[in-house]
Design an enzyme around this catalytic site. Structure first.
Site, PDB file in Angstrom:
ATOM      1  N   GLU A 141     -26.747   5.475 -51.174  1.00 33.04           N
ATOM      2  CA  GLU A 141     -25.485   5.121 -50.505  1.00 33.04           C
ATOM      3  C   GLU A 141     -24.583   6.340 -50.387  1.00 33.04           C
ATOM      4  OE1 GLU A 141     -23.127   1.815 -51.932  1.00 33.04           O
ATOM      5  OE2 GLU A 141     -24.970   0.740 -52.443  1.00 33.04           O
ATOM      6  N   GLU A 148     -25.827   0.021 -58.729  1.00 30.69           N
ATOM      7  CA  GLU A 148     -24.537   0.382 -59.335  1.00 30.69           C
ATOM      8  C   GLU A 148     -24.222  -0.420 -60.612  1.00 30.69           C
ATOM      9  OE1 GLU A 148     -21.589   0.281 -56.190  1.00 30.69           O
ATOM     10  OE2 GLU A 148     -22.447   2.036 -55.240  1.00 30.69           O
TER      11      GLU A 148
HETATM   12  C1  LIG Z   1      -7.412  -1.026 -59.986  1.00 31.08           C
HETATM   13  C2  LIG Z   1      -8.638  -0.229 -60.075  1.00 31.08           C
HETATM   14  O1  LIG Z   1      -9.494  -0.603 -59.017  1.00 31.08           O
HETATM   15  C3  LIG Z   1     -10.628   0.103 -59.089  1.00 31.08           C
HETATM   16  C4  LIG Z   1     -11.498  -0.219 -57.877  1.00 31.08           C
HETATM   17  O2  LIG Z   1     -12.641   0.483 -58.196  1.00 31.08           O
HETATM   18  C5  LIG Z   1     -13.663   0.498 -57.345  1.00 31.08           C
HETATM   19  C6  LIG Z   1     -14.625   1.452 -57.604  1.00 31.08           C
HETATM   20  C7  LIG Z   1     -15.699   1.550 -56.795  1.00 31.08           C
HETATM   21  C8  LIG Z   1     -15.810   0.702 -55.694  1.00 31.08           C
HETATM   22  C9  LIG Z   1     -16.946   0.875 -54.812  1.00 31.08           C
HETATM   23  C10 LIG Z   1     -17.205   0.210 -53.634  1.00 31.08           C
HETATM   24  N1  LIG Z   1     -18.315   0.794 -53.167  1.00 31.08           N
HETATM   25  C11 LIG Z   1     -18.996   0.516 -51.896  1.00 31.08           C
HETATM   26  C12 LIG Z   1     -20.093  -0.457 -52.265  1.00 31.08           C
HETATM   27  N2  LIG Z   1     -21.141   0.180 -53.066  1.00 31.08           N
HETATM   28  C13 LIG Z   1     -22.196  -0.805 -53.018  1.00 31.08           C
HETATM   29  C14 LIG Z   1     -22.114  -1.438 -51.640  1.00 31.08           C
HETATM   30  O3  LIG Z   1     -22.148  -2.825 -51.812  1.00 31.08           O
HETATM   31  C15 LIG Z   1     -20.781  -1.000 -51.064  1.00 31.08           C
HETATM   32  O4  LIG Z   1     -20.093  -2.084 -50.497  1.00 31.08           O
HETATM   33  N3  LIG Z   1     -18.740   1.717 -54.013  1.00 31.08           N
HETATM   34  N4  LIG Z   1     -17.890   1.795 -55.006  1.00 31.08           N
HETATM   35  C16 LIG Z   1     -14.857  -0.267 -55.429  1.00 31.08           C
HETATM   36  C17 LIG Z   1     -13.757  -0.370 -56.258  1.00 31.08           C
END
Ligand SMILES: CCOCCOc1ccc(-c2cn(C[C@@H]3NC[C@@H](O)[C@H]3O)nn2)cc1
Length: 447
Positions: A353, A166
């Protein structure tokens, strides 16, 4: 009811990541990572949670592999913690770190489970962050050195490699939005880091080829899908900008050797000037053997002038949401996979994932996580549609094997098909574990 059948060579798996499950943060020579620092900085993580213990998989990996063996899965996606190998990011190698991953990989192979290794799942050595981290091009060289050591150390044991997990999260979530480590909030910095990450990916693929060891290599971008609220061009463009931020921004350089003009122009309007050195794009544009795709959620959106970075707003459609608040949007899974096929052709794809957050707790030894089963059914049906539409899907790896440290949410958000009691570290198979086990065994399920 319908039978949703998968190709006979479909691979099934589960995924985790080092900082989220291992614990043993101060054991056997492991160095400090940016997530140790970030999680111990008050206010960054819910309840002040950190990965010091996590699921204690460093000591309990054999039990975890027994759970996977019973599942009958083909592949286990895990990540190696760079600070266990190079405690200071470069310099002296920590043999005890290598030894741990040999124990893990040997047990997987003995259990007839293929190891899929993510070289970087966010736990950058703090010593490198102290010198600028991913904003410092020297970190690129340090990563390639680390990767080369791992390639040669595990040659013949690990045959599926992912360079980065990611890169959107590593760059923009962590250095522009700022909710992940190291917590910067600077668009120029984040965009430059995204470029350095892509150069890192390309040089690592090049190094992999140069070593001549057998295996396949790719990377695992995270994706999303925004469906336009109307057929007005402004709504379509707004949705394509958000999708482009996750998809084309990272995949065009790898597959086409250039950034998408519509995103470059948008970022330029926001003051971003990428420092692209001679040869960088050629370094990035290395052929890869497979593409990892991570997908969780999406929604309906429309244009809104001067709203956020990309001028869009979500339109509330009252979709069901998981316990972390993300809309359940399986249509977006299908759509983004079709977009990737249309843009990049028949590159073999592993879903590296896909999963959901439901915080159900054990009652009399059972965890009735029907929401997670429903999410899996909806998204595997969407995946089956994509396969029927010609998307070259090779496997599905669900996030996650077990509840674990969910970054800024700490231990409050549970994504596992196995429940973890963080006080006793007891694992409890959830109803979704048994559903997934049956689906893996059948290679089909009834929807
Ligand atoms: C105020 C704005 O806030 C924005 C928050 O924005 C996000 C975006 C995306 C995520 C996110 C979390 N995950 C799961 C993980 N993927 C890898 C693996 O380690 C999992 O734990 N995928 N995307 C979190 C937060």
């Amino acid at each position: 009811m319908a039978i949703i059948q998968f190709p006979k060579d479909m691979k099934w798996g589960t995924a985790t990541a080092s900082y989220q499950i291992e614990g043993a943060a101060n054991e056997d020579g492991r160095g400090v990572s940016i997530w140790d620092t970030f999680s111990k900085t008050p206010g960054n993580v819910v309840n002040g949670d950190n990965g010091d213990i996590a699921c204690d998989s460093y000591h309990r990996f054999e039990e975890d592999i027994e759970l996977m063996k019973e599942l009958g899965i083909d592949v286990y996606r895990f990540s190696i913690a760079w600070p266990r190998i190079f405690p200071n990011g470069t310099g002296e190698i920590n043999q005890k770190g290598l030894d741990y991953y040999h124990r893990l990989v040997d047990k997987l192979i003995e259990s007839d489970i293929e190891p899929m290794c993510t070289l970087y799942h966010w736990d950058l050595p703090q010593a490198l962050q102290d010198k600028g981290g991913w904003n410092n091009r020297e970190t690129i060289d340090a990563f390639v050195q680390y990767a080369e050591v791992i390639f040669k150390e595990f040659s013949g044991k690990i045959n599926k490699w992912l360079t980065l997990n990611e890169p959107w999260c590593i760059s923009f979530l962590s250095n522009y939005i700022g909710v992940h480590a190291p917590g910067n909030k600077n668009l120029q910095l984040a965009a430059q880091i995204s470029h350095h990450l892509l150069v890192t990916h390309g040089l690592t693929v090049k190094k992999f080829r140069e070593t001549g060891i057998d295996g396949q290599i790719g990377f695992a971008p995270n994706t999303t899908w925004l469906e336009p609220y109307s057929n007005r061009q402004e709504d379509i463009d707004a949705c394509n900008r958000e999708i482009g931020w996750y998809v084309e921004w990272f995949m065009d350089p790898v597959f086409k050797g250039s950034y998408p003009d519509f995103m470059l122009e948008w970022f330029k309007k926001k003051g971003v000037e990428l420092d692209i050195q001679d040869g960088d794009m050629e370094k990035i544009n290395q052929p890869i053997d497979f593409l990892g795709i991570n997908y969780y959620t999406g929604h309906i959106a429309r244009h809104k002038e001067n709203e956020g970075l990309l001028d869009w707003e979500m339109v509330e459609m009252n979709y069901d949401r998981t316990d972390i608040g993300w809309p359940i949007f399986p249509e977006g899974f299908y759509k983004v996979l079709m977009r990737i096929k249309e843009s990049y052709g028949d590159i073999p794809i592993y879903i590296t994932e896909n999963g959901s957050c439901y915080n159900d707790e054990p009652e009399n030894g059972q965890v009735k996580d029907s929401g997670r089963i429903n999410y899996l059914q909806q998204h595997l049906t969407a995946l089956s549609r994509a396969i029927a539409s010609g998307v070259n899907i090779k496997g599905y790896i669900t996030w996650s094997l077990m509840d674990n440290f969910e970054w800024a949410e700490g231990y409050t958000m549970r994504f596992g098909i196995v429940h973890v009691n963080y006080r006793t570290l007891e694992r409890t198979k959830k109803d979704s574990y048994y559903w997934y086990k049956q689906t893996v065994a059948n290679n089909w399920f009834e929807n």
